[in-house]
Enzyme design. Sequence first.
Site, mmCIF file in Angstrom:
data_model
loop_
_atom_site.group_PDB
_atom_site.id
_atom_site.type_symbol
_atom_site.label_atom_id
_atom_site.label_comp_id
_atom_site.label_asym_id
_atom_site.label_seq_id
_atom_site.Cartn_x
_atom_site.Cartn_y
_atom_site.Cartn_z
ATOM 1 N N LYS A 45 0.813 -1.226 0.000
ATOM 2 C CA LYS A 45 0.000 0.000 0.000
ATOM 3 C C LYS A 45 0.842 1.270 0.000
ATOM 4 O O LYS A 45 0.459 2.291 -0.539
ATOM 5 C CB LYS A 45 -0.936 0.014 1.211
ATOM 6 C CG LYS A 45 -2.044 -1.007 1.102
ATOM 7 C CD LYS A 45 -3.391 -0.398 1.383
ATOM 8 C CE LYS A 45 -4.517 -1.306 0.927
ATOM 9 N NZ LYS A 45 -4.476 -2.647 1.564
ATOM 10 N N GLU A 94 -9.224 7.799 3.192
ATOM 11 C CA GLU A 94 -10.158 6.865 3.824
ATOM 12 C C GLU A 94 -9.397 5.600 4.164
ATOM 13 O O GLU A 94 -8.378 5.297 3.538
ATOM 14 C CB GLU A 94 -11.301 6.541 2.860
ATOM 15 C CG GLU A 94 -11.035 5.351 1.912
ATOM 16 C CD GLU A 94 -9.931 5.579 0.879
ATOM 17 O OE1 GLU A 94 -9.498 6.733 0.692
ATOM 18 O OE2 GLU A 94 -9.490 4.581 0.273
ATOM 19 N N SER A 154 1.470 -9.700 -0.955
ATOM 20 C CA SER A 154 1.223 -8.254 -0.891
ATOM 21 C C SER A 154 1.553 -7.640 0.472
ATOM 22 O O SER A 154 1.824 -6.446 0.559
ATOM 23 C CB SER A 154 -0.232 -7.974 -1.258
ATOM 24 O OG SER A 154 -1.097 -8.783 -0.473
HETATM 25 C C1 LIG Z 1 -5.288 -3.681 1.243
HETATM 26 C C2 LIG Z 1 -4.574 -4.932 0.987
HETATM 27 C C3 LIG Z 1 -4.890 -5.779 -0.111
HETATM 28 C C4 LIG Z 1 -6.053 -5.530 -1.019
HETATM 29 O O1 LIG Z 1 -5.975 -4.359 -1.772
HETATM 30 P P1 LIG Z 1 -5.654 -4.348 -3.329
HETATM 31 O O2 LIG Z 1 -5.953 -2.955 -3.741
HETATM 32 O O3 LIG Z 1 -6.541 -5.364 -3.987
HETATM 33 O O4 LIG Z 1 -4.229 -4.706 -3.480
HETATM 34 C C5 LIG Z 1 -4.118 -6.901 -0.324
HETATM 35 N N1 LIG Z 1 -3.099 -7.222 0.496
HETATM 36 C C6 LIG Z 1 -2.750 -6.450 1.548
HETATM 37 C C7 LIG Z 1 -1.598 -6.871 2.405
HETATM 38 C C8 LIG Z 1 -3.476 -5.287 1.837
HETATM 39 O O5 LIG Z 1 -3.129 -4.535 2.895
#
Ligand SMILES: *Cc1c(COP(=O)(O)O)cnc(C)c1O
Length: 420
Positions: free
Chosen positions: A96, A118, A387
């Site tokens: 993020k 947000e 992610s």
């Molecule tokens: C917020 C989040 C997501 C989902 O958001 P995307 O916009 O689909 O990437 C995925 N993995 C993590 C670790 C997050 O914090």
Amino acid sequence: MKKIPLKSHHQFFGDRTTGYFGGQYIPEILRPALLELEEAYKHIFPSKPYQKELQELSKHFISRPTPLIYAQNVSKILGNEIYLKFEGLANTGAHKINNALGQVLLAKKMGKKHIIAETGAGQHGLAVAACCAKLGLACEIYMGAIDANRQRPNVFNIELFGAKLISVSSGSQTLKDAVNETLRVWSKRSQDTFYVLGSALGPYPYPDLVRDLQSVIGREVKRQCKEYFQGLPDYLVACVGGGSNAIGFFRDFIQEESVKLIGVEAGGIGEAMGENAARMDKKSTSSVGIAQGYKSIFLQDTHGQLSPTHSISAGLDYAGIGPQLAFLGTIGRIQFLSAQDKEALYALQFFAKNEGIIPALESSHALAGVIKICEKVKNKKIIANVSGRGDKDIFITAKALKPTEWRLFLEEEIERIKGV
Ligand SMILES: *Cc1c(COP(=O)(O)O)cnc(C)c1O
């Protein structure tokens, strides 16, 4: 739905007025702010000084490039070559911050003094607050009152970064209401205030800006693959909430048609409406619609009201999907799977035990997708985007995996607090 050839995909986003998905469906009062953002996206964003500063901060503040890890043990068990792009090592623990940093820096170059954002689970709010602390901008994070109460650790850290947390008590008191409140505030204060949006969705140009900022993930992967093997991988796998980590990971591979792109959505606890957040994989409960400024595929009822959703992972628990992924899914370039809560929990433990990483619950869905793919194919090169890291999830995972021990720990902790 009509199949649209990939070659013409540029005409479907990067567009303010029309487009099969995307667009800019907003009240008139927000038009000037979005036009100003569009100007900045076209002129400041590609400029040398901006890109240079972004690159330096990405290296020294975010800690990029994040590693591509060869998952040797899991590869042996699953019969495929599996690699993990570990965004969990980025500052604040997830991808993020790639987007948050880029937007906060853009705001600074535009001469804005205040940042608003947000947040649902708090991960985006945390990343924005960290970037504002670093770049010296005032920061307000809007969070639904229910979310703010159940995400205490993130609220605590957001405030530690010096940001002001504003708890939104209208509507369902969750993410959707926080978005509405942020837009309302922005429409009044856009002169000196910038709205940092958290995923590759919302009105144009946000989906394009967020995609561009997250595409650093895929660019690094393309380079890092070369250290391990010649040629291209066979599969890229990412979890899909709003879609920002997926589109950023896939971006540089979209034109490489031999690479299969797999998005994994939240399968929750079942197939019925309200039990999951699968917009592309379970097509019976989703349809094309317009909400929160953009046209895409939403989980909604026959009256166009957004449906409630469920996922064990807060980051995937959303009724909409970014317009680029909706488009690429519709033409068949991206295939979608879903993983249920229990499959994500299994994948989390499997990768932790065998590879020494703790993936976020969101990312565990991508890893559950990898396990499913490995049931069907062998000897392929599969790269998953991890992610985020899973430290933030301890209140959910510990409760799910070790309920008695966790409960005892919390009770003892309360006793310890009483003693001081
Ligand atoms: C917020 C989040 C997501 C989902 O958001 P995307 O916009 O689909 O990437 C995925 N993995 C993590 C670790 C997050 O914090």
